[in-house]
Scaffold this active site. Structure first.
Site, PDB file in Angstrom:
ATOM      1  N   SER A 121     -28.377 -29.094 -14.036  1.00 48.17           N
ATOM      2  CA  SER A 121     -26.937 -28.354 -13.893  1.00 48.17           C
ATOM      3  C   SER A 121     -25.877 -29.303 -14.455  1.00 48.17           C
ATOM      4  CB  SER A 121     -26.940 -28.369 -12.387  1.00 48.17           C
ATOM      5  OG  SER A 121     -25.566 -27.785 -11.999  1.00 48.17           O
ATOM      6  N   LYS A 173     -33.926 -26.500  -8.501  1.00 49.72           N
ATOM      7  CA  LYS A 173     -32.913 -25.878  -9.209  1.00 49.72           C
ATOM      8  C   LYS A 173     -32.455 -24.591  -8.845  1.00 49.72           C
ATOM      9  CE  LYS A 173     -29.543 -25.879 -12.631  1.00 49.72           C
ATOM     10  NZ  LYS A 173     -29.717 -24.418 -12.903  1.00 49.72           N
ATOM     11  N   HIS A 176     -30.738 -24.273  -5.671  1.00 48.24           N
ATOM     12  CA  HIS A 176     -29.405 -24.790  -6.282  1.00 48.24           C
ATOM     13  C   HIS A 176     -28.494 -23.637  -6.719  1.00 48.24           C
ATOM     14  CE1 HIS A 176     -26.733 -26.015  -9.193  1.00 48.24           C
ATOM     15  NE2 HIS A 176     -26.558 -27.233  -8.795  1.00 48.24           N
ATOM     16  N   ASN A 177     -29.173 -22.831  -7.527  1.00 45.21           N
ATOM     17  CA  ASN A 177     -28.200 -21.694  -8.346  1.00 45.21           C
ATOM     18  C   ASN A 177     -28.315 -20.718  -7.041  1.00 45.21           C
ATOM     19  OD1 ASN A 177     -28.658 -23.385 -10.291  1.00 45.21           O
ATOM     20  ND2 ASN A 177     -28.869 -21.471 -11.811  1.00 45.21           N
ATOM     21  N   GLU A 180     -25.078 -21.638  -5.290  1.00 41.84           N
ATOM     22  CA  GLU A 180     -24.094 -21.536  -6.299  1.00 41.84           C
ATOM     23  C   GLU A 180     -23.581 -19.921  -6.269  1.00 41.84           C
ATOM     24  OE1 GLU A 180     -24.215 -21.005 -10.948  1.00 41.84           O
ATOM     25  OE2 GLU A 180     -24.351 -23.037 -10.178  1.00 41.84           O
TER      26      GLU A 180
END
Length: 301
Positions: A121, A173, A176-177, A180
């Site tokens: 990221s 990840k 994480h997204n 987001e």
């Protein structure tokens, strides 16, 4: 260290440059000849083929792939393997599905190749700010790569870590997204509510800057939002079409499989899908239903 980097797009090129500035030898390949030429002009080694990339690296080699998830990753690996030798390492730094990562690890390990997944990221700001990296894979494969991660990260011991076995990096990840997506949706809805309160004549740019300091909702994402609003306060020239790159969907699927309630992330994904529907059928259906049971007016196109 020496590192091969395949894929010199928005992130890949800046990663190569940050590594060069950190003292590493970078050998880069991309089908875009301008990208490889620019890489060479800055002091790294741009090559025209995977064969040349491998030849310019000393064994045991480390090759970092930054290409779109899915078939492009499999195709790149298939082309690399005949050129490499046992003990070499392939790193997938893109947004691959963690299940594909685990499959690739299982296939490559018996052949004597290391496979490391690195959820990355940082976007276009990584060259200046550093990258956040979530690394998965066998310890024996990850440890020799520490100098690479330490250089790409915001600090030697900050913003990155070996989070678990194969697939763990891409799994983290993915989540994480998903987070987001939800954060972006929250900011977007909040600013839309304030914009709609026309009697108060609220200055969204001013408010975004106030929130940047001391506020509970301050974040780097808010910083970027404030900068974007300052450049274009009324969002002129933009459409409401919002793509998704896959990770949000995978996060929702995983939440369902794990029986974990994730309504905010799920709704943020659904809103992105809704943004792509021109005069969408769902809302028109609701309109005719209201007319049918309550005689409410229907707005004609």
């Amino acid at each position: 260290m020496e590192i091969g980097l395949i894929g010199l797009g928005k992130m890949g090129f800046n990663m190569a440059e940050r590594l060069r500035l950190g003292g590493h030898k970078v050998v880069g390949f991309d089908f875009n000849k301008e990208a490889t030429a620019r890489l060479t002009s800055l002091g790294s080694v741009g090559v025209d083929s995977l064969e040349d990339l491998v030849k310019n690296l000393s064994a045991p080699r480390a090759v970092w792939i930054m290409v779109p998830e899915g078939d492009p990753v499999d195709q790149t690996i298939a082309r690399l393997l005949p050129l490499m030798q046992q003990g070499d390492t392939i790193i997938d730094g893109g947004n691959s599905n963690y299940k594909d990562t685990q499959r690739r690890h299982v296939a490559l390990k018996p052949q004597g190749f290391h496979f490391v997944d690195c959820g990355t990221s940082g976007g276009i700001w990584g060259l200046k700010e550093g990258y956040s990296m979530m690394v998965g894979g066998d310890e024996e494969a990850v440890k020799p790569l520490y100098p690479i991660f330490e250089t790409l990260a915001p600090g030697k011991a900050e913003g990155w870590g070996h989070v678990g076995p194969s697939g763990a990096g891409h799994f983290v990840k993915m989540v994480h997204n998903g987070i987001e997506y939800a954060m972006m949706q929250g900011y977007a809805e909040g600013f839309s509510i304030m914009k709609a309160k026309t009697p108060l004549n609220l200055d969204l740019v001013q408010i975004s800057k106030i929130w940047q300091k001391g506020s509970v909702v301050r974040s780097w994402l808010l910083d970027l939002t404030a900068d974007a609003l300052e450049k274009n306060p009324t969002l002129d020239g933009l459409t409401a079409f919002v793509p998704d790159s896959g990770e949000g969907r995978w996060t929702v699927f995983e939440a369902i499989d794990l029986n974990v309630s994730a309504p905010v992330i799920t709704e943020s994904l659904i809103r992105r899908l809704r943004s792509r529907e021109d005069n969408n059928f769902t809302d028109r259906m609701i309109s005719i239903q209201r007319n049918a049971f309550g005689g409410h007016a229907v707005k004609k196109a």
